[in-house]
Design a protein around this motif. Structure first.
Motif, PDB file in Angstrom:
ATOM      1  N   PRO A   1       0.762  -1.267   0.047  1.00  0.00           N
ATOM      2  CA  PRO A   1       0.111  -0.138  -0.032  1.00  0.00           C
ATOM      3  C   PRO A   1       0.876   1.239   0.007  1.00  0.00           C
ATOM      4  CG  PRO A   1      -0.023  -1.179   2.262  1.00  0.00           C
ATOM      5  CD  PRO A   1       0.717  -1.783   1.239  1.00  0.00           C
ATOM      6  N   PRO A   2       0.624   2.300  -0.910  1.00  0.00           N
ATOM      7  CA  PRO A   2       1.448   3.480  -1.099  1.00  0.00           C
ATOM      8  C   PRO A   2       1.477   4.257   0.357  1.00  0.00           C
ATOM      9  CG  PRO A   2      -0.537   3.592  -2.323  1.00  0.00           C
ATOM     10  CD  PRO A   2      -0.477   2.171  -1.886  1.00  0.00           C
ATOM     11  N   ALA A   3       0.327   4.344   0.940  1.00  0.00           N
ATOM     12  CA  ALA A   3       0.186   5.105   2.328  1.00  0.00           C
ATOM     13  C   ALA A   3       1.382   4.798   3.205  1.00  0.00           C
ATOM     14  CB  ALA A   3      -0.945   4.782   2.944  1.00  0.00           C
ATOM     15  N   VAL A   4       1.689   3.498   3.342  1.00  0.00           N
ATOM     16  CA  VAL A   4       2.875   2.929   4.026  1.00  0.00           C
ATOM     17  C   VAL A   4       4.037   3.878   3.929  1.00  0.00           C
ATOM     18  CG1 VAL A   4       4.061   1.077   4.904  1.00  0.00           C
ATOM     19  CG2 VAL A   4       1.521   0.904   4.754  1.00  0.00           C
TER      20      VAL A   4
ATOM     21  N   PHE B   1      -3.576  -8.024 -12.085  1.00  0.00           N
ATOM     22  CA  PHE B   1      -2.264  -8.448 -11.938  1.00  0.00           C
ATOM     23  C   PHE B   1      -2.359  -9.370 -12.948  1.00  0.00           C
ATOM     24  CE2 PHE B   1      -3.295  -6.798  -8.044  1.00  0.00           C
ATOM     25  CZ  PHE B   1      -2.213  -5.961  -7.567  1.00  0.00           C
TER      26      PHE B   1
ATOM     27  N   TRP C   1     -15.463   0.698  -8.885  1.00  0.00           N
ATOM     28  CA  TRP C   1     -14.731  -0.808  -9.349  1.00  0.00           C
ATOM     29  C   TRP C   1     -15.627  -1.939  -9.741  1.00  0.00           C
ATOM     30  CZ3 TRP C   1     -10.033  -0.501 -10.428  1.00  0.00           C
ATOM     31  CH2 TRP C   1      -9.323   0.355  -9.705  1.00  0.00           C
TER      32      TRP C   1
ATOM     33  N   ALA D   1     -10.295 -14.959  -7.103  1.00  0.00           N
ATOM     34  CA  ALA D   1      -9.262 -14.183  -7.650  1.00  0.00           C
ATOM     35  C   ALA D   1      -9.725 -12.751  -7.635  1.00  0.00           C
ATOM     36  CB  ALA D   1      -8.896 -14.489  -8.922  1.00  0.00           C
ATOM     37  N   THR D   2     -10.903 -12.541  -8.151  1.00  0.00           N
ATOM     38  CA  THR D   2     -11.557 -11.002  -8.226  1.00  0.00           C
ATOM     39  C   THR D   2     -11.299 -10.657  -6.802  1.00  0.00           C
ATOM     40  OG1 THR D   2     -12.622 -11.857  -9.940  1.00  0.00           O
ATOM     41  CG2 THR D   2     -13.202  -9.549  -9.464  1.00  0.00           C
TER      42      THR D   2
ATOM     43  N   PHE E   1      -9.961 -11.263  -4.039  1.00  0.00           N
ATOM     44  CA  PHE E   1      -8.666 -11.072  -3.527  1.00  0.00           C
ATOM     45  C   PHE E   1      -8.131  -9.831  -4.035  1.00  0.00           C
ATOM     46  CE2 PHE E   1      -3.968 -11.501  -4.233  1.00  0.00           C
ATOM     47  CZ  PHE E   1      -3.453 -11.955  -2.918  1.00  0.00           C
ATOM     48  N   ILE E   2      -8.371  -9.605  -5.312  1.00  0.00           N
ATOM     49  CA  ILE E   2      -7.481  -8.223  -5.984  1.00  0.00           C
ATOM     50  C   ILE E   2      -8.489  -7.127  -5.437  1.00  0.00           C
ATOM     51  CG2 ILE E   2      -7.634  -7.154  -8.097  1.00  0.00           C
ATOM     52  CD1 ILE E   2      -6.974 -10.103  -9.183  1.00  0.00           C
TER      53      ILE E   2
ATOM     54  N   MET F   1      -7.467  -6.197  -1.693  1.00  0.00           N
ATOM     55  CA  MET F   1      -6.328  -5.762  -1.483  1.00  0.00           C
ATOM     56  C   MET F   1      -6.246  -4.201  -1.987  1.00  0.00           C
ATOM     57  SD  MET F   1      -3.241  -8.319  -2.601  1.00  0.00           S
ATOM     58  CE  MET F   1      -3.154  -7.518  -4.039  1.00  0.00           C
TER      59      MET F   1
ATOM     60  N   ARG G   1      -6.381  -0.173   0.316  1.00  0.00           N
ATOM     61  CA  ARG G   1      -5.356   0.803   0.312  1.00  0.00           C
ATOM     62  C   ARG G   1      -6.091   2.224  -0.183  1.00  0.00           C
ATOM     63  NH1 ARG G   1      -1.227  -1.848  -3.806  1.00  0.00           N
ATOM     64  NH2 ARG G   1      -1.614  -0.173  -5.343  1.00  0.00           N
TER      65      ARG G   1
ATOM     66  N   VAL H   1      -7.229   5.681  -0.526  1.00  0.00           N
ATOM     67  CA  VAL H   1      -7.038   6.798  -0.181  1.00  0.00           C
ATOM     68  C   VAL H   1      -7.356   8.073  -0.705  1.00  0.00           C
ATOM     69  CG1 VAL H   1      -5.089   8.437   0.730  1.00  0.00           C
ATOM     70  CG2 VAL H   1      -4.743   6.078   0.853  1.00  0.00           C
TER      71      VAL H   1
ATOM     72  N   GLY I   1      -5.228   4.497   5.287  1.00  0.00           N
ATOM     73  CA  GLY I   1      -4.388   5.296   4.333  1.00  0.00           C
ATOM     74  C   GLY I   1      -4.656   6.818   4.636  1.00  0.00           C
TER      75      GLY I   1
ATOM     76  N   LEU J   1       1.531  -2.131   7.338  1.00  0.00           N
ATOM     77  CA  LEU J   1       2.270  -3.018   6.374  1.00  0.00           C
ATOM     78  C   LEU J   1       2.112  -4.392   6.954  1.00  0.00           C
ATOM     79  CD1 LEU J   1       3.668  -2.648   3.821  1.00  0.00           C
ATOM     80  CD2 LEU J   1       5.838  -2.723   4.942  1.00  0.00           C
TER      81      LEU J   1
ATOM     82  N   THR K   1      -1.549  -5.575   6.661  1.00  0.00           N
ATOM     83  CA  THR K   1      -1.873  -5.822   4.955  1.00  0.00           C
ATOM     84  C   THR K   1      -1.119  -6.965   4.670  1.00  0.00           C
ATOM     85  OG1 THR K   1      -1.375  -3.298   4.955  1.00  0.00           O
ATOM     86  CG2 THR K   1      -1.850  -4.554   2.839  1.00  0.00           C
ATOM     87  N   ILE K   2       0.187  -7.096   4.809  1.00  0.00           N
ATOM     88  CA  ILE K   2       0.640  -8.454   4.408  1.00  0.00           C
ATOM     89  C   ILE K   2       0.007  -9.747   4.908  1.00  0.00           C
ATOM     90  CG2 ILE K   2       2.890  -9.601   4.610  1.00  0.00           C
ATOM     91  CD1 ILE K   2       4.421  -7.026   4.477  1.00  0.00           C
ATOM     92  N   VAL K   3      -0.161  -9.619   6.262  1.00  0.00           N
ATOM     93  CA  VAL K   3      -1.003 -10.818   7.108  1.00  0.00           C
ATOM     94  C   VAL K   3      -2.147 -11.078   6.146  1.00  0.00           C
ATOM     95  CG1 VAL K   3      -1.900 -11.585   9.129  1.00  0.00           C
ATOM     96  CG2 VAL K   3       0.165 -10.560   9.172  1.00  0.00           C
TER      97      VAL K   3
ATOM     98  N   TRP L   1      -1.868 -12.226   2.816  1.00  0.00           N
ATOM     99  CA  TRP L   1      -1.176 -13.839   2.528  1.00  0.00           C
ATOM    100  C   TRP L   1      -2.373 -14.826   3.332  1.00  0.00           C
ATOM    101  CZ3 TRP L   1      -0.498 -17.189   7.057  1.00  0.00           C
ATOM    102  CH2 TRP L   1      -0.027 -18.205   6.502  1.00  0.00           C
TER     103      TRP L   1
ATOM    104  N   TYR M   1      -4.876 -15.031   0.478  1.00  0.00           N
ATOM    105  CA  TYR M   1      -4.357 -15.695  -0.638  1.00  0.00           C
ATOM    106  C   TYR M   1      -4.226 -17.386  -0.280  1.00  0.00           C
ATOM    107  CZ  TYR M   1      -1.021 -17.377  -4.192  1.00  0.00           C
ATOM    108  OH  TYR M   1      -0.688 -17.986  -5.399  1.00  0.00           O
TER     109      TYR M   1
ATOM    110  N   LEU N   1      -1.439 -16.062 -10.541  1.00  0.00           N
ATOM    111  CA  LEU N   1      -2.034 -16.841  -9.542  1.00  0.00           C
ATOM    112  C   LEU N   1      -2.216 -18.312 -10.197  1.00  0.00           C
ATOM    113  CD1 LEU N   1      -4.707 -14.336  -8.463  1.00  0.00           C
ATOM    114  CD2 LEU N   1      -2.568 -14.872  -7.524  1.00  0.00           C
TER     115      LEU N   1
ATOM    116  N   PHE O   1       8.166 -17.096   7.723  1.00  0.00           N
ATOM    117  CA  PHE O   1       7.024 -16.020   7.574  1.00  0.00           C
ATOM    118  C   PHE O   1       6.171 -16.129   8.842  1.00  0.00           C
ATOM    119  CE2 PHE O   1       3.368 -14.555   5.715  1.00  0.00           C
ATOM    120  CZ  PHE O   1       3.609 -13.089   5.411  1.00  0.00           C
TER     121      PHE O   1
ATOM    122  N   VAL P   1       5.064 -13.534  11.625  1.00  0.00           N
ATOM    123  CA  VAL P   1       3.888 -13.115  11.673  1.00  0.00           C
ATOM    124  C   VAL P   1       3.138 -13.191  13.270  1.00  0.00           C
ATOM    125  CG1 VAL P   1       1.491 -13.643  10.926  1.00  0.00           C
ATOM    126  CG2 VAL P   1       3.198 -13.114   9.270  1.00  0.00           C
TER     127      VAL P   1
END
Lengths: 278, 292, 83
Positions: free
Chosen positions: A114-117, A273, B165, B213-214, B216-217, B220, B224, B226, B245, B269, B272-274, B277, B280, C15, C41, C45
């Motif tokens: 995320p860009p904000a970070v 993506f 969207w 998949a949709t 998920f995208i 994400m 974020r 803003v 944000g 961050l 977000t990563i967790v 993941w 996913y 994917l 990882f 976490v």
């Protein structure tokens, strides 16, 4: 399935299209309404068109400067990312580099963050760390071009990779046998064949850079401000110049709309993506 | 053959740029997050602070509230988008004149800059300028004011996101529906299955990977958000739409408290990563048959 | 060549499993297959999550963060070995 008459569907989609287009139309209505008429009863139908807001935007030297910055930054960034991305894809496609798949996936993760970070670390790095004497990258066009690479370069790499992979290896090997230098192979054999893919990448990276707001708002003060940040300057707590704001929005919108008509069918693949082929 | 050195030379610009503007900021923000650093404080230098910043974050009410509204926003926005997107994709499945044209129109919002989307909806919903408050006022007497009503502001941000969207969801699901084989549907109709049964037992399992998949995208991207919100509500009223944000941009960044700001960035961050993941592995991994 | 040219602007489906890099994976007690990096990882976490929750709920009671760190480290060793 039963055979149905198509007209209910047409009606339904006319309605959906209306919902899609109306907000954009409303933006246009506000932009051509003189400010003293704005606060009377809102009217859907245009009574008359007044281009004053547009002439004011074009006549404003600051906004002209922002427009120029937007143009230079997004063009510079698009050319840079497409070139680097093309080289990187060629390297990933033709050379047996150790760990190249890891490198490929690592580049993609750069776009997902995320860009904000990254506002604060990029700001600090640009002001305190990446500096030579008094010169910093903050508020410079070249700085913005490089910062935008974080999201555009991964995009360029993953949209270009299948393009480059799709060029038969035999072609450049034949050129090598004829005694061409590696550089010559890239520029004279591979590049011409990749042109359609490169054009799509160039256009989409250009739009992403043109549309970017958050990083531009924090990493520029005046010299490298872009049109999107100029837009937010007209929204203040004391009062908003609605007509001007709408007119700047239209100016920001036009290039994207032109581009849209060219690469419409690639947009979905680009935004997902590549998970969904548009 | 060619030497690998040339390959590395071609790859070098990409690696260098992404290292300096992608990896180094990440490492740097983690490093700063363990320090106290405010250039305008009595001591303007970095002071090592251990996990002090993180101790403070877990009790930061504004930050936690912002996390809460972000989760609510993402949930409602993505849910609406997937449902509406699916219905629209279904509506695209039969033949009617002007299909390509309508599809093009429907794709349009995707290319619009997020900040412009924000300004469009600001113009649509601001009282006395916007058409929506005007219509609501004159038709049902409802007074929509996104500057004062927290619920209204929250809902309008969701509507804005849905407008922006849903086309993405529609187009990806159209791609999925088009690629379905017709046989199971014909067989089910012969067997006398109802519409709902067909959807639940045949269509849904077959398009599930595309839907996942949709989702998920979209999740994400929604996490974020803003620019749009910054323009539309500025995070207000109060903290009703101060998504994470927006919180960083408006509350954390202007306060030159770099150590604490970095710590917040690291926590966001991390979350977000967790979240990505978990989504996913939870949504997409089951596609893999488990080897034993 | 012609068939390849048709696909040149189609992006790779990242994917799609077929495009994933091959890494040695194994099944342990975790519900998914993991390689050593995945398990590292997961451990990190869990360590961060535990620390944050500890700061919030347990440290005010007087228990030091080091207790949490020791537990997290033990858990990490267990996950990496057996995951």
């Amino acid at each position: 399935m039963k055979k149905k008459t198509p007209w209910p569907y047409v009606f339904f989609w006319v309605l959906i299209s209306f919902l899609t287009l109306f907000p954009i139309y409303w933006l246009f209505v506000i932009s051509v309404t003189p400010s003293f008429e704005l606060f009377s009863t809102p009217s859907v139908i245009l009574q008359h068109v007044d281009w004053q807001n547009y002439t004011e935007v074009i006549g404003n030297p600051t906004l002209r400067g922002y427009m120029m910055n937007s143009l230079l930054i997004s063009s510079g960034n698009a050319i840079l990312t497409t070139t680097f991305g093309f080289f990187a894809c060629y390297a990933l496609s033709r050379f047996n580099l150790s760990g190249k798949e890891s490198i490929f996936f690592w580049t993609i993760t750069n776009r997902m963050a995320p860009p904000a970070v990254f506002l604060l670390p990029l700001f600090l790095l640009l002001t305190k760390v990446y500096r030579i004497e008094g010169f910093t990258l903050l508020d410079t066009r070249i700085g913005m071009i490089l910062v935008y690479c974080t999201f555009n370069l991964p995009f360029a790499i993953w949209t270009l990779r299948p393009t480059v992979d799709g060029i038969p290896k035999e072609l450049d090997e034949a050129a090598f046998v004829d005694g061409a230098s590696p550089w010559k192979v890239i520029t004279e054999v591979v590049f011409p064949l990749c042109r359609p893919g490169l054009a799509v990448t160039l256009i989409l990276t250009w739009v992403f850079a043109w549309n970017e707001y958050l990083l531009a708002a924090t990493l520029t003060n005046f010299n490298a401000r872009t049109l999107t940040t100029g837009l937010s300057e007209y929204v203040t707590t004391t009062g908003t110049a609605w007509g001007i704001m709408a007119a700047i929005s239209i100016f920001t919108l036009i290039p994207a709309l032109i581009v849209f008509s060219v690469v419409q069918r690639h947009i979905v693949a680009g935004l997902t993506f590549g998970a969904v082929k548009g | 053959m060619k030497s690998n050195t040339f390959g590395w030379i071609l790859l070098a610009p990409t690696i260098v740029v992404l290292f300096f503007f992608g990896v180094l900021p990440f490492l740097y923000v983690v490093y700063v997050s363990f320090h106290q650093w405010n250039p305008f404080a009595a001591n303007p230098y970095m002071i090592y602070n251990g996990a002090g910043n993180f101790r403070q974050i877990v009790f930061d009410g504004a930050f936690l509230a912002s996390l809460g509204v972000t989760v609510a926003f993402v949930f409602f926005a993505v849910l609406t988008e997937v449902i509406v997107g699916y219905l629209l994709a279904q509506a695209f499945m039969s033949d009617f004149p002007g299909k390509a044209f309508f599809r093009t129109i429907h794709t349009l919002p995707l290319i619009i800059a997020p900040i412009i989307v924000g300004s469009i909806w600001k113009l649509m919903t601001t009282p006395s300028i916007g058409i929506i408050p005007h219509l609501l006022q004159s038709s049902v007497g409802f007074d929509l004011n996104i500057g004062q009503s927290a619920a209204a502001a929250f809902i309008i941000t969701i509507i804005m996101d849905v407008w922006h969207w849903t086309p993405l969801v529609t187009l990806t699901l159209i791609a999925a529906l088009v690629s379905l084989p017709p046989d199971p549907f014909e067989q089910a109709q012969i067997d006398g299955a109802g519409k709902w049964q067909i959807f639940w037992h045949i269509t849904l399992p077959m398009i599930a990977p595309a839907v996942m998949a949709t989702v998920f995208i979209r999740l994400m991207d929604a996490l974020r958000i803003v620019d749009e919100v910054l323009m539309l509500t500025g995070g207000g009223p109060g903290s009703a739409t101060r998504y994470i944000g927006v919180h960083i941009f408006r509350e954390v960044f202007p306060r030159t408290n770099y150590g604490y700001g970095s710590a917040i960035s690291v926590v966001v961050l991390y979350l977000t990563i967790v979240a990505c993941w978990l989504l996913y592995t939870g949504m997409l991994a089951p596609r893999k048959p488990r080897k034993s | 060549m012609a068939s390849k040219m048709e696909n040149i602007d189609k992006p790779i489906d990242i994917l799609d499993d077929a495009n994933a890099p091959p890494i040695a994976e194994k099944s342990g007690f975790l519900p998914i297959e993991t390689n050593w990096f995945d398990r590292l990882f997961i451990s990190v976490v869990i360590w961060v999550a535990m620390s944050l929750l500890w700061f919030r709920f347990i440290e005010p009671l007087g228990l030091s963060i080091w207790i949490s760190n020791v537990i997290a480290l033990a858990l990490a060793a267990f996950i990496i070995a057996k995951g």
